[in-house]
Enzyme design. Structure first.
Site, mmCIF file in Angstrom:
data_model
loop_
_atom_site.group_PDB
_atom_site.id
_atom_site.type_symbol
_atom_site.label_atom_id
_atom_site.label_comp_id
_atom_site.label_asym_id
_atom_site.label_seq_id
_atom_site.Cartn_x
_atom_site.Cartn_y
_atom_site.Cartn_z
ATOM 1 N N HIS A 1 0.850 -1.201 0.000
ATOM 2 C CA HIS A 1 0.000 0.000 0.000
ATOM 3 C C HIS A 1 0.881 1.245 0.000
ATOM 4 C CE1 HIS A 1 -2.860 3.046 1.272
ATOM 5 N NE2 HIS A 1 -3.814 2.230 0.819
ATOM 6 N N GLU B 1 -4.169 1.577 -7.563
ATOM 7 C CA GLU B 1 -4.496 2.686 -6.665
ATOM 8 C C GLU B 1 -3.605 3.874 -6.977
ATOM 9 O OE1 GLU B 1 -6.499 2.066 -2.347
ATOM 10 O OE2 GLU B 1 -4.347 2.122 -2.405
HETATM 11 P P1 PGA Z 1 -9.735 5.874 0.396
HETATM 12 O O1 PGA Z 1 -8.496 4.906 0.675
HETATM 13 O O2 PGA Z 1 -10.864 5.035 -0.084
HETATM 14 O O3 PGA Z 1 -10.004 6.528 1.715
HETATM 15 O O4 PGA Z 1 -9.264 6.866 -0.639
HETATM 16 C C1 PGA Z 1 -8.207 3.853 -0.182
HETATM 17 C C2 PGA Z 1 -6.915 3.198 0.223
HETATM 18 O O5 PGA Z 1 -5.985 3.905 0.638
HETATM 19 O O6 PGA Z 1 -6.781 1.973 0.146
#
Ligand code: PGA
Length: 254
Positions: A96, A166
């Protein structure tokens, strides 16, 4: 199940009272929800894992937000994949961007965690994505992260891995204008797919779930996850509100 919704609860739910409150709201929402092709995964902080495994209905899988690659030994503060597996965890989030940013985690370490998790039977949720400065070059960044993090992951194991695109700049965005368009997300999905097809062949690549994460809510899920052809979502903030989270799950399922 063909689709996934994963709650990344991050470092939230501070007290036992908060946990009980969350659990009762979550179970209430879950009662009225029968999903046909979407699996729900909740990833709370380590300290709540065992309780959630015990108290959440079995149709919800539980995952951790991190893991260490050794099985046991003198590694103060760390938790191994064997420990996670032993208490009933099924998934683990790896790479992440917050771990990369605050804990200087690099692809090489993510790869060690990946291999250890797969060996133990945990399903890794691998996060890849560019930061704001890399936005124009995101194809190269994504392919590089995949190459490094999936090193030595063979054909028989890759099907256990979930890949989450992401874009770092879209996490916790304050306004929908700061989100990627469905086309941008689709093109990232195609970069991931191409990588998988080249490394593992089409048949196996099709089995790997590719999902999107970054400010997904009941309002944004259609454009970000459905219109872009993603097979689900990794959800941060909205996973802390069981009503919103289950609402998103239902939209993904349809
Ligand atoms: P968010 O976070 O939905 O609050 O943008 C997603 C993540 O960091 O996995």
């Amino acid at each position: 199940m063909d689709k996934l919704i994963i709650g990344n609860m991050k470092m939230n739910i501070v007290t036992l009272a908060e946990r009980e409150h969350y659990l009762s709201l979550f179970k209430k929402e879950l009662k009225g929800c029968s999903l046909k092709e979407t699996e729900i995964v909740l990833c709370p902080p380590y300290i709540h894992l065992e309780t959630l495994v015990k108290k959440i209905p079995k149709k919800v899988a539980i995952g951790a937000q991190n893991v260490f690659w050794e099985r046991e030994g003198s590694f103060t503060g760390e938790i191994s994949s064997a420990m996670l597996k032993n208490i009933g965890c099924q998934y683990v989030i790896l790479g992440h961007s917050e771990r990369r940013k605050y804990f200087a985690e690099r692809d090489g370490e993510v790869n060690l965690k990946m291999l250890a998790s797969l060996k133990t039977g945990l399903k890794p949720i691998l996060c890849v994505g560019e930061n704001k400065n890399q936005r124009n070059n995101n194809n190269v960044i994504i392919a590089q992260q995949l190459k490094n993090c999936l090193k030595d992951v063979n054909q028989s194991r890759i099907q256990e891995v979930v890949i989450c695109y992401e874009p770092v700049w879209a996490i916790s965005a304050n306004s929908p204008n700061h989100l990627p368009t469905a086309d941008e997300i689709m093109s990232a999905r195609l970069v991931i797919k191409k990588f998988l097809v080249e490394k593992y062949g089409l048949k196996i690549a099709e089995k790997v779930k590719i999902i999107y994460g970054g400010s997904v809510s009941a309002t944004t899920v259609r454009e970000t996850c459905l219109d872009s052809g993603m097979r689900g979502a990794l959800i941060g903030k909205a996973s802390l509100d069981p009503y919103e989270f289950i609402k998103i799950a239902k939209i993904i399922d349809n």
